[in-house]
Structures are given as C-alpha cells and as structure tokens.
Motif scaffolding. Structure first.
Motif, PDB file in Angstrom:
ATOM      1  N   ILE A   1       0.835  -1.204   0.000  1.00  0.00           N
ATOM      2  CA  ILE A   1       0.000   0.000   0.000  1.00  0.00           C
ATOM      3  C   ILE A   1       0.866   1.249   0.000  1.00  0.00           C
ATOM      4  N   LEU A   2       1.917   1.255   0.800  1.00  0.00           N
ATOM      5  CA  LEU A   2       2.774   2.435   0.882  1.00  0.00           C
ATOM      6  C   LEU A   2       3.476   2.699  -0.438  1.00  0.00           C
ATOM      7  N   ALA A   3       3.942   1.637  -1.110  1.00  0.00           N
ATOM      8  CA  ALA A   3       4.621   1.826  -2.393  1.00  0.00           C
ATOM      9  C   ALA A   3       3.675   2.447  -3.416  1.00  0.00           C
ATOM     10  N   VAL A   4       2.440   1.978  -3.465  1.00  0.00           N
ATOM     11  CA  VAL A   4       1.465   2.537  -4.411  1.00  0.00           C
ATOM     12  C   VAL A   4       1.165   3.993  -4.079  1.00  0.00           C
ATOM     13  N   ASP A   5       0.989   4.301  -2.793  1.00  0.00           N
ATOM     14  CA  ASP A   5       0.703   5.683  -2.401  1.00  0.00           C
ATOM     15  C   ASP A   5       1.870   6.607  -2.720  1.00  0.00           C
ATOM     16  N   MET A   6       3.084   6.115  -2.575  1.00  0.00           N
ATOM     17  CA  MET A   6       4.241   6.946  -2.917  1.00  0.00           C
ATOM     18  C   MET A   6       4.327   7.200  -4.418  1.00  0.00           C
ATOM     19  N   LEU A   7       4.086   6.184  -5.220  1.00  0.00           N
ATOM     20  CA  LEU A   7       4.181   6.339  -6.668  1.00  0.00           C
ATOM     21  C   LEU A   7       3.077   7.234  -7.211  1.00  0.00           C
ATOM     22  N   LEU A   8       1.891   7.199  -6.574  1.00  0.00           N
ATOM     23  CA  LEU A   8       0.771   8.028  -7.016  1.00  0.00           C
ATOM     24  C   LEU A   8       0.723   9.376  -6.302  1.00  0.00           C
ATOM     25  N   LYS A   9       1.757   9.683  -5.499  1.00  0.00           N
ATOM     26  CA  LYS A   9       1.860  10.980  -4.810  1.00  0.00           C
ATOM     27  C   LYS A   9       0.696  11.226  -3.856  1.00  0.00           C
TER      28      LYS A   9
END
Length: 902
Positions: free
Chosen positions: A101-109
């Motif tokens: 979840i954190l990786a996706v949130d970081m990539l999508l800003k």
C-alpha cells in the motif's frame, strides 16, 4: 529499561542504522520505546514489516505507558480508502502500513514524502534485494534526505548466509551503519550477570524405545545424506552434515545449491532431498509428541509411499533400510502389542478404556512421555517449596512449551492425573480410542476404493504391519493433491511433494486424534464441590436461569501453560509475574527473556526449572542454536570491520539516463522523448520483484487496477506476466485462456511473459518429462495449443526479473507512451454510458443475449447494422469480433430450435 537497552536506544536515536540484537534481549521493548518518542509532537512516522499481532501488542504497551489513545500507533489496512489514507498522512502520527500500500501511495503521490519524519523497518532480516521495502526506501531517499531510517532485527544468522549479506542488506535499507549487540557484549553481560542464578537443570533420560527410534532415524538421515553426496558431483558437500540437517535452514542450504541444476539431477536425488525434511521432522516429533501421535505420523509416511489407485509410485529409499524397520516397529511397540510379539503377556488392556473401536487381540502399552511424570514431580516440589517459603500459600507457576497442542495435553494430563478413576493416562487413552476409531473408518474407505497402503516390499513382513485387515495405514485426504502440485508437474516425480505436504498431513492427523470425548449428557452444567463426598454434582439449567456466581481464582494459585510466541513472551512474563518458571521445552531466547525479567525486577525471586532430554536431538539443537548465534555475531563483527560502506545513491537525471537517440532508423527520426519511459502496472503485480527493478532502472511506474493485462508498455502492447507456478495454475483453472482472449480482443500486440526465478534453473521441464507428441496433460503441449488458438500472442521467455526489465526497455524504444486512464478503462465494467446514437430497444435486447457483456456489446453494434445481420452472421465472424467462447454461446443461442437444450 536496563542500562544496555538505554544505550541501544541512545545509539538508534542519534544515528540511522541497522540494529542487530541477540534474540530475547528486549528488541521489542526497544522498538516500543522508540515509537513512543514520536507519539507526541507533529510527526509522520511509518512502521513497516510488522504483523497485526505485533501492532496490537505495541498498542497495548503504549497504552500501559500512558500514551494518549489519540496518539498511539494506527494501522492502515488494505480496505482503508485512498482518500482516508491521504487525510491520515497529512494529519500526522505513527502509522503501521503494508509495504504494498505504501509503495502505491508513494508512486501516485498520495503521501507527502517530503513531510515524512522517518521510516521504521522491523524484522529487517526479511528485507531482500529488489523487495518492496527497497523500492519504498529508494523513493523516500530520492525525495527526502532529512528523514530517518531505523531498522531492527534479532536474527543474526540471517545476515551471514550468502555473499556479503550484511553489506547487501544495508544497501537495500539505504543505511551505512550497523549496531551489533550480542549476548557476550560487555555491558549486556554486566547487566545480566546476577540474573542467571537459581536455575535447576533437569536432564531427563529418554526411554529405551525412544533412544532406539532416535538412533534408527539418525542412521536413516546419515544414509540419505551419503546417497545425495554420491548421486551428484556438482555440489559442495561440505555443509552436508548430520548436525546441520537437524535445522530448517538446512533445506535452504540444499536448495540453494541444487536449484540452478534442478532440471539436471535425477528424480531419485530430488526424492532424497524431500526425505531429508521428513526425517528431520520425525526426529523433532519424537520428543514433542506422544507415542500415539508419533506412530500415526509414521503410518502417514508409509501410506504416502504406497501405491495409489493401483499405480506404483517411487518409494523413499530410507524406508527399505533395516534402521527404518526398527524405528517403525519400536514406535508401534510403544503404542500397542500384537499376539505375535514376544512380550505380549506383559501388558493388559486397562479396563477404563475398553472400546469397540479397539481390536480385541491388541494389548495397549501407551508409553508416557518421560517429561510428563517429571513435570508432575516438579509441581509437587513447587507446592511444598511455596508453602514453606510463602507463608503456607501457593505461588504463580508458568510452564513454557513449544506448541499449542502441548499446552492442551499438559492441561488435561495435570488436571486428571491420579483421579479417583485410577486412570493415569487420560490423554493417551483418549488418543488411542480416536486412533483406532479413525483407522477402522479408513479401512472401510480403503476397501471401498480399492486403494493399497502396503509397506514397501522389503519390509512388508515386519512386525509393524497393521492390526486388522491388510496394512490399514490411514489414507490421507491431502494425498489426492500429491502428484498434482507445481513441483510434481515440473519434475515428473512426487518426492518433493511428500516433504511439502507432510506437515499438512500431520495437522490433519492431529485434528482427528484430538477430538474430545463425547459428553454423555448435553444441556447440563457440571460443578465440582471439593467438600462433598461425590466429586461432581449435576445442576440442570433452564433457558432463563442465571449461572451461579464464582469467585476469581487468586493469581497465586494459577498454573499458566503458554507456548513460545516471540515478542508476546515478554508480555506474558509481565502479566503472569511468575514465582516459578518451568521450561518444558528448551528455548535459548526465552532463557534470555528470563534473565532480562530478573534484572528488571531484582526484588522478585524467580525459580527456574529447565527440562531437557539427555543425549537427544533436542539437546543437540539447543546447544547448536547457541553456538550458531555466537558464530554469527563473530562473523558480523569481522564483516563490519572490513566491508565497503555502501554510499548513498544519488538520483540521476532520467532524461539523461534514458535518452533515445533521434535516428532516421527509429520512426524516421520523428520519435521525440518527452521524459523517462513509463509503464502502467497492475496493483496485484506489486507482490513481485519486477516493479522495484523497473523503478531502479529509471522506468516511471504508474500503479493502476487493470482488467486486462499486468503491464501496459504502449497503447498497442499489453503484457501478461506468469511465473512458472502461476502458469501451471492458470492452465488448470482456464484463467490463462480468458486472459489471452481479452488481450487479443483489446490490444494489437498481446504478449505472454513467462518469467523464471534467477536462482533456479532456466528450464520449463526436465528432458525426461518432455513428450514427443502433444499430450493434454503436458505443460509444453498446453503452450503449443495456446499459441495455435491465439496466433497473435507473442511469448517472451525471461530468465529473471532483471532480464525482463531489459526486455521492456528495448520494447519501449520505438513505442509511444501508454495512457493510464485508457489502460484502466479497458475491460472495466460500466465504464461507458449507454450509446444514445443507437435505438434503445435493440440495444437492450442485444445486451441481454448470452455471450454479450458490457465489454463487447459495442463491438457488435459497430460492426453490424441490426439484429437481423447478427442473426444471419456465421459463427466464425462472431467469434472473430467478440472472442471464441462468447461467440460460441451467442451463435448457439441464436440458432437453437425452440424447445431444445442449448
């Protein structure tokens, strides 16, 4: 906190680094203390690599330390909406979040990376190269140079296996400093020097039968290891020792060497590797489980090696050894005797367990575990000691064991021992009845199904044959899975599947054996009145009756039986506050937890009883664990002094890294680069290592939920990625057929990517498993049929995720960048509104026909004038438009006669 724990916390706060602490010295307390420092003030701290149970324990610890409820750590789950997560990030606090979840949130800003105070990585030994944690920390360091990174681990052995493991882990964690705190560190030794007193070590000898079984299993293990050494000359056999074979890590050592050549070794060698795991488990079960359960495990192994449905299977070689026959025979003699046994008259069936399920000619032995009687003697001694030193009152007792099942067995054994019934083996009696009842049922299934569960031919006539018709070994429900697993499909043998499903077989056996005895009467509440002549009084309760009030049992009279559970063990000691601790099963980590507990409570006198089977594998494992940890820290200290410190990686200019030369040979010189190449990745693909590798190569990752494909490289190019295991499963379920059909329907260049593991052989099947003709059950044949069915499909064979990243970069050199919104809309339900340019009535009729979905109805309307043209179209034309299976359903519905079945 103790002095050394305060020093550790000071070092961690002062400088980013990886903390490696000996197991049992309070790593969890250090973590909680560090988190508590950031529960106040305006912080945004993220905690990775924790389990829900650990987070719950952290919350309890913070509440006990009087942290305000609104400031304790919060968990972000998979079902937390994106908008809610965004609001939580911006409000600040300490959050536990999954890496995906954190990786996706970081990539999508979605998360303000520049505002993150720091990231805490627990269980740092699990962080591997190209993991999702590495991707997160890479993105974090590229956009935030000020925040901290702290990593924690209590598994030093995990950092000494392989090539420069400590250096590689530090590189993945974006760290340059490591803090080593072994048990022999001076400050730790000084703090715990006075906490090792009052330990009574009880070395319990095994019974003669247990010693005989252990010796026989060790001989089988040695023989299997020797056979592996002889069977292949392509591996380093230096670590192939009996001592190493006692540990689970030995499986990893063996497979690390054999995986690259797995397709070249013989099926016999593969089976030997699986047999090593089975033998190691049996050695462990000998001291952990009772005689009935252990014998049922052996019967499971025998049944697994017998013919199934009349088909002969390759049998484990160790079962043909004389030592194996000795182990099986002796295990049965611990359980029961048959009329053919020479000491048949020495034991009679206890009258208390007479049961129709037990054959008449058998005489039960039911040899107790030696530790059971020793535990009873210890409790009697504790009772006497407590009365003399505690003003005649009892004291709280804590008993620690390895497994939950042992907890329930000891509870039943201690509560019913020496009762008025004279039944001294309540646990074994119940297990024996369940075993024979289960065996009788299985024998009936065996006769009905025509299955054969005979012992291998070399030992069929041994005394360990079954008591009733034929062999009678219990067939297992799991056995229908064997031969159909991934390993079996790849290697063509069932050796590895035996070891892989053996533990699951054991769990099923235990569920059967542990069934409680049926109550004679239901709806009754039984209360025990110690002062009455009759021990049990029966009270009938009505629907509206209220249970009588009971006074709570004073803690001093409690005997708590608990199984080892890592971080929870520290809380157990604090909650129970035991006066006496009995370590029924040895565990080096808990020994240290007791030392820390004593040092933190110097005024509490704690007596420890340490139980150990003398000259057993249990003792050998305990000593080896201590030695291996000491050697691991010594190795880490040496590596720390000589290793090259990883430098922080500076983010380069993506346009400079991925500039594509403007050449007349590439799109006529008209292709222009607007930025780094980008790939749209399905959310589910963030379980693999490919997205982190693509990001490390400079590719821009856009995570979206895709209905068709896993990776979108261009508006025309879609990739469905399959690992070998996933490929086999997709063929079986038919999912791959549907996925390929959808890709061919929506994209001009559909691609099937078959990706191998870089640590394993780059081979789909062994040469011996290849078929000369197309066979529907063969993997290669299925691939051939797939390509014949979908000629547009292109297959990419990739030896590793790194090779896949290189292939993607080459494919994107002459391709346009994909649109994320368009890719996410492909195949999505309800993404398009009803087309008002067409007549609504025919459109409604069309959308209700079989084979027509919201994904393909527009294709029909765009290519046909009306329903009449659709009805007159050929099946081939319809299938070309909407796919083979939907087209077949639609055509058959339109052309079936009234009153006939489709």
């Amino acid at each position: 906190m103790l002095e050394f724990q305060k020093q550790i916390l000071t070092e961690i706060v002062a400088e980013d680094g990886l903390l490696i602490l000996s197991k049992g010295l309070g790593l969890f307390n250090v973590l909680c203390s560090f988190i508590q420092l950031h529960c106040t003030g305006k912080h945004l701290v993220l905690v990775l690599n924790t389990t829900p149970q650990q987070i719950d324990l952290v919350k309890d610890t913070l509440i006990a330390n009087e942290v305000p409820p609104d400031r304790i750590i919060q968990a972000i789950e998979y079902d937390t909406p994106a908008d809610t997560r965004n609001a939580m990030y911006r409000s600040g606090g300490v959050f536990s979040i999954t890496s995906r979840i954190l990786a996706v949130d970081m990539l999508l800003k979605r998360i303000p990376i520049a505002l993150i105070t720091g990231i805490i990585v627990y269980n740092a030994h699990r962080v591997k190269s190209n993991s999702m944690e590495e991707l997160i920390l890479r993105i974090y360091r590229e956009e935030n140079q000020e925040g901290f990174i702290k990593a924690f681990s209590d598994q030093p052995e995990a950092f000494v296996t392989g090539f420069a493991p400590l250096q590689n882990t530090l590189k993945s964690l974006q760290l340059r400093k490591v803090h080593l705190w072994p048990r022999f560190q001076v400050l730790v030794s000084d703090n715990l020097s006075d906490a090792s007193e009052d330990v009574v070590e009880l070395r319990q000898p095994m019974t003669l039968a247990m010693e005989k079984i252990q010796q026989s299993l060790v001989e089988c293990l040695e023989s299997t290891l020797a056979e592996i050494r002889r069977s292949t000359s392509m591996i380093d056999v230096e670590d192939f020792t009996v001592e190493n074979a006692f540990f689970k890590s030995f499986d990893m050592i063996v497979r690390r060497q054999l995986d690259p050549i797995w397709h070249r070794i013989s099926p016999t060698t593969k089976q030997l590797v699986g047999d090593l795991k089975v033998l190691r488990q049996l050695l462990s079960y000998l001291t952990s489980y009772d005689c009935v359960s252990f014998y049922s495990f052996l019967e499971t192994v025998i049944a697994s090696n017998a013919s199934q449905d009349g088909k002969q299977v390759r049998q484990s070689q160790w079962l043909f050894l004389e030592a194996a026959d000795t182990a099986i025979t002796t295990a049965r003699l611990r359980f029961y005797l048959r009329p053919t046994d020479h000491d048949y008259k020495l034991t009679d069936i206890p009258a208390s367990i007479g049961s129709s399920s037990i054959p008449d000619k058998l005489k039960l032995v039911l040899e107790e575990q030696p530790k059971w009687n020793l535990l009873g003697e210890i409790l009697k001694e504790i009772e006497q000691d407590a009365k003399t030193t505690n003003d005649g009152q009892s004291a709280p007792v804590l008993i620690m064991v390895n497994e939950k099942r042992t907890c329930s067995q000891l509870k039943e054994y201690l509560s019913r021992l020496n009762t008025e019934t004279g039944d001294t083996n309540p646990v074994l009696n119940r297990l024996a009845k369940n075993f024979f009842k289960w065996r009788g049922t299985m024998n009936q299934i065996q006769k009905a199904g025509g299955l054969s569960f005979a012992r291998p031919a070399a030992t069929t006539n041994s005394p360990s044959a079954g008591p009733s018709t034929g062999r009678g070994a219990p067939p297992n429900k799991r056995r229908r899975v064997r031969g159909g697993s991934t390993t079996a499909a790849l290697s063509g043998d069932r050796a590895a599947t035996l070891s892989q499903t053996f533990r699951e077989d054991i769990q099923e056996n235990l569920q059967v054996l542990d069934n409680p005895e049926e109550e004679e009467e239901e709806g009754l509440f039984q209360a025990i009145d110690p002062s009455a002549d009759q021990a049990i009084n029966t009270i009938t309760l009505g629907a509206n009756d209220i249970l009588p009030e009971f006074e709570p049992v004073p803690p001093k009279r409690l005997i708590t039986i608990q199984h080892y559970d890592n971080d929870t063990d520290e809380q157990v000691l604090q909650d129970v506050s035991p006066r006496f601790i009995i370590m029924y099963d040895p565990d080096p980590a808990f020994v240290r937890r007791i030392e820390v507990y004593r040092a933190m409570h110097p005024n509490v006198h704690v007596q420890v009883y340490f139980m150990l089977y003398d000259n057993s594998v249990e003792e050998q494992n305990y000593l080896s664990l201590i030695r291996k940890e000491k050697e691991a820290f010594e190795s880490l200290i040496r590596e720390k002094s000589i290793m090259a410190i990883p430098l922080p990686q500076k983010a380069g200019n993506p346009e400079d890294t991925f500039v594509r030369a403007v050449s007349s040979r590439v799109a006529g010189g008209q292709l222009k680069v607007a930025g780094p190449p980008q790939v749209i990745v399905d959310m589910r693909e963030f379980r693999s290592s490919l997205p982190p590798i693509l990001y490390a190569e400079g590719v821009k990752i856009l995570p979206y939920t895709l209905q068709v494909g896993d990776y979108i490289l261009s508006p025309e190019m879609c990739v469905e990625r399959k690992s070998i295991a996933d490929l086999i499963q997709s063929f079986r379920s038919g999912r791959l057929y549907t996925q390929c059909e959808n890709m061919c329907l929506y994209y001009k260049k559909p691609i099937l990517l078959i990706e191998f593991d870089q640590s394993k052989s780059f081979s789909l099947q062994s040469l011996s498993d290849m078929k000369s003709n197309i066979v529907l059950t063969d993997l290669s044949s299925k691939l051939v049929l797939l390509t014949l069915t979908f000629p547009k499909i292109r297959i990419i064979w990739s030896s590793s995720p790194h090779e896949t990243a290189a292939v993607f970069k080459e494919l994107k050199k002459t391709s346009e960048e994909p649109s994320a919104d368009a890719a996410a809309a492909v195949g999505a339900e309800g993404t398009e509104e009803m087309d008002t340019t067409h007549n609504m009535t025919p459109q409604e009729i069309l959308r209700n026909l079989p084979g027509i979905t919201s994904k393909n109805y527009r294709i029909i309307m765009s290519n046909m004038e009306n329903l009449e043209e659709l009805t007159n179209s050929t099946e081939d034309r319809i299938q070309k438009l909407i796919g083979e299976e939907p087209g077949r359903k639609l055509y058959r519905f339109l052309h079936q006669r009234a009153g006939t079945e489709s």
